[in-house]
Design a protein around this motif. Structure first.
Motif, mmCIF file in Angstrom:
data_model
loop_
_atom_site.group_PDB
_atom_site.id
_atom_site.type_symbol
_atom_site.label_atom_id
_atom_site.label_comp_id
_atom_site.label_asym_id
_atom_site.label_seq_id
_atom_site.Cartn_x
_atom_site.Cartn_y
_atom_site.Cartn_z
ATOM 1 N N LYS A 189 0.846 -1.213 0.000
ATOM 2 C CA LYS A 189 0.000 0.000 0.000
ATOM 3 C C LYS A 189 0.873 1.253 0.000
ATOM 4 O O LYS A 189 0.578 2.235 -0.677
ATOM 5 N N ASP A 190 1.980 1.208 0.778
ATOM 6 C CA ASP A 190 2.898 2.357 0.825
ATOM 7 C C ASP A 190 3.516 2.610 -0.555
ATOM 8 O O ASP A 190 3.682 3.754 -0.974
ATOM 9 N N LEU A 191 3.857 1.512 -1.247
ATOM 10 C CA LEU A 191 4.454 1.659 -2.587
ATOM 11 C C LEU A 191 3.405 2.192 -3.571
ATOM 12 O O LEU A 191 3.694 3.082 -4.372
ATOM 13 N N ASN A 192 2.188 1.672 -3.482
ATOM 14 C CA ASN A 192 1.096 2.184 -4.333
ATOM 15 C C ASN A 192 0.861 3.674 -4.072
ATOM 16 O O ASN A 192 0.621 4.449 -4.994
ATOM 17 N N ALA A 193 0.958 4.062 -2.811
ATOM 18 C CA ALA A 193 0.639 5.455 -2.441
ATOM 19 C C ALA A 193 1.590 6.458 -3.101
ATOM 20 O O ALA A 193 1.200 7.590 -3.375
ATOM 21 N N VAL A 194 2.821 6.041 -3.390
ATOM 22 C CA VAL A 194 3.736 6.981 -4.070
ATOM 23 C C VAL A 194 3.725 6.776 -5.587
ATOM 24 O O VAL A 194 4.477 7.419 -6.310
ATOM 25 N N GLY A 195 2.876 5.868 -6.053
ATOM 26 C CA GLY A 195 2.706 5.722 -7.504
ATOM 27 C C GLY A 195 3.180 4.399 -8.074
ATOM 28 O O GLY A 195 3.015 4.137 -9.270
ATOM 29 N N TYR A 196 3.776 3.549 -7.252
ATOM 30 C CA TYR A 196 4.253 2.252 -7.762
ATOM 31 C C TYR A 196 3.097 1.317 -8.128
ATOM 32 O O TYR A 196 2.078 1.281 -7.428
ATOM 33 N N GLY A 197 3.292 0.571 -9.217
ATOM 34 C CA GLY A 197 2.402 -0.544 -9.539
ATOM 35 C C GLY A 197 1.112 -0.188 -10.240
ATOM 36 O O GLY A 197 0.349 -1.076 -10.628
ATOM 37 N N LYS A 198 0.853 1.119 -10.427
ATOM 38 C CA LYS A 198 -0.423 1.510 -11.052
ATOM 39 C C LYS A 198 -0.342 1.328 -12.569
ATOM 40 O O LYS A 198 0.721 1.500 -13.160
ATOM 41 N N ASP A 199 -1.486 1.043 -13.189
ATOM 42 C CA ASP A 199 -1.536 0.948 -14.651
ATOM 43 C C ASP A 199 -0.977 2.219 -15.258
ATOM 44 O O ASP A 199 -1.354 3.323 -14.848
ATOM 45 N N GLY A 200 -0.090 2.066 -16.215
ATOM 46 C CA GLY A 200 0.450 3.234 -16.915
ATOM 47 C C GLY A 200 1.575 3.932 -16.162
ATOM 48 O O GLY A 200 2.188 4.852 -16.682
ATOM 49 N N SER A 201 1.861 3.521 -14.918
ATOM 50 C CA SER A 201 2.926 4.166 -14.146
ATOM 51 C C SER A 201 4.283 3.606 -14.565
ATOM 52 O O SER A 201 4.434 2.401 -14.798
ATOM 53 N N ASP A 202 5.270 4.515 -14.639
ATOM 54 C CA ASP A 202 6.638 4.062 -14.945
ATOM 55 C C ASP A 202 7.315 3.485 -13.715
ATOM 56 O O ASP A 202 8.423 2.953 -13.814
ATOM 57 N N LEU A 203 6.692 3.638 -12.560
ATOM 58 C CA LEU A 203 7.287 3.100 -11.327
ATOM 59 C C LEU A 203 6.887 1.636 -11.225
ATOM 60 O O LEU A 203 5.777 1.292 -10.787
ATOM 61 N N ARG A 204 7.815 0.761 -11.647
ATOM 62 C CA ARG A 204 7.492 -0.661 -11.804
ATOM 63 C C ARG A 204 7.489 -1.384 -10.466
ATOM 64 O O ARG A 204 8.416 -1.268 -9.666
ATOM 65 N N LEU A 205 6.436 -2.134 -10.254
ATOM 66 C CA LEU A 205 6.334 -2.973 -9.058
ATOM 67 C C LEU A 205 5.890 -4.369 -9.515
ATOM 68 O O LEU A 205 4.773 -4.542 -10.005
ATOM 69 N N ASP A 206 6.794 -5.333 -9.384
ATOM 70 C CA ASP A 206 6.478 -6.714 -9.757
ATOM 71 C C ASP A 206 6.563 -7.598 -8.524
ATOM 72 O O ASP A 206 7.333 -7.318 -7.601
#
Ligand code: SF4
Ligand code: SF4
Length: 351
Positions: A189-206
């Motif tokens: 959730k913390d990573l999502n909150a800064v923009g990680y993992g969202k569709d179209g986001s360059d902040l890659r979270l795998d």
């Protein structure tokens, strides 16, 4: 009972020579099963050769805040092997000059190395295309000093790859320890909150899935769908891709296989699932792994088995891409884990 590292337990398997003996003897020595060398020779793929280097994987230390049941590093809070700043400086020289497009930092929990942030800041300046940090997630919630890691990763455009063996608490905690699931969810959730993992986001979270017992992973694409649905519906969590990784029969997973009397069945399953077309794409063909003390290996698994590269360049201080390219890769029966089914690598399936 809480898992302890093989080193802490003073297990015989803490010695990599003992692991290699087990992998060479018994069913492989008496011919019940073919050795990996003989198997790949059937399709003229022996010796396995390194191609052009694409991925530089650096293990900055075996210390970890977790002690997962199947860890191939035998990591834990008791492990003292940590990369020094001097070795990091030598790595930075290589990172600046390498033709590799991917830099992959791993551990243990790499964030626990006291020079981790300095190293990431310096390495990020080299402008490598894909800069991966393998984070176990719980480290982000382990201590206040790590709470800002998501912002730090974002600032340096780090690609975060994290283990998440299941979307349920029970299966995750069984493999990785009590309380790991809840902390991992919070960290995601913390990573999502800064923009990680969202569709179209360059902040890659795998995320990385590995099986919780003596069986091979299922189909990566369908597991990814299941993980996405469950994590979104239950917790509102987004991530990009799921990598399904086969557990290799080394270190604590080998210990588990032997203790649960599954070793032979598991080796049979790996050999039965052998896929000759995965051989050409196993990760050692385009990767170099650097250990905490700067030595070079074909992969993180060979590092843990203390099987050094077959090259004149043995240490990061002697690094030479031309010398390393075309080397013969050092193999043993653990390599069957990389060629079963759709194949397996740190980036998931390969075939
Ligand atoms: S988090 Fe990773 S490195 Fe740490 S014990 Fe678990 S599998 Fe090993
Ligand atoms: S275990 Fe390492 S050396 Fe063996 S096939 Fe896999 S990546 Fe290559």
């Amino acid at each position: 009972m809480k898992t302890q590292s093989l080193h802490k337990r003073e297990s015989q398997l803490a010695n990599s020579k003992r692991q290699l003996e087990i992998l060479s003897n018994g069913i492989f020595q008496n011919g019940e099963l073919p050795t990996f060398k003989d198997k790949i020779a059937e399709t003229n793929q022996f010796p396995l050769k390194a191609k052009k280097l694409e991925i530089l994987q650096i293990n900055v230390g075996y210390m970890c805040n977790q002690v997962c049941e199947h860890c191939h590093v035998d990591a834990g809070p008791d492990r003292q092997e940590i990369m020094t700043k001097e070795t990091m400086q030598q790595c930075l020289e290589v990172i600046k000059n390498t033709g590799a497009h991917t830099l992959d930092l791993t551990g243990g929990a790499p964030e626990m190395n006291p020079n981790f942030r300095w190293f990431v800041e310096e390495a990020a300046k080299a402008g490598i295309k894909d800069f991966i940090v393998r984070s176990n997630l719980t480290i982000i919630r382990a201590n206040k000093k790590y709470h800002d890691l998501p912002e730090f990763f974002k600032k340096h455009n780090v690609h975060v790859v994290s283990s998440m063996p299941h979307w349920t608490r029970g299966k995750t905690d069984k493999q990785r320890g009590d309380g790991v699931f809840d902390k991992s969810i919070q960290a995601l959730k913390d990573l999502n909150a800064v923009g990680y993992g969202k569709d179209g986001s360059d902040l890659r979270l795998d995320l990385v899935y590995n099986p919780s017992g003596a069986f091979l992973p299922g189909d990566q694409a369908s597991m990814e769908k299941d993980f996405k649905k469950a994590l979104l519906e239950d917790f509102g969590i987004h991530f990009h891709n799921l990598f399904a990784i086969t557990n290799l029969p080394i270190s604590r997973f080998l210990d588990y296989l032997i203790a649960s009397e599954n070793y032979e069945d598991y080796m049979y399953a790996l050999v039965e699932a052998y896929n000759p077309s995965a051989v050409a794409h196993v990760m050692c063909t385009n990767t170099i792994s650097v250990s905490w003390d700067g030595y070079l290996y074909d992969c993180d698994f060979n590092q843990m088995l203390q099987l050094p590269v077959n090259s004149k360049a043995k240490h990061i201080s002697e690094y030479n891409e031309a010398l390393l390219e075309g080397r013969n890769i050092v193999i043993s029966q653990h390599c069957y884990g990389c060629t079963a089914g759709a194949g397996s690598s740190c980036q998931g399936t390969v075939a």
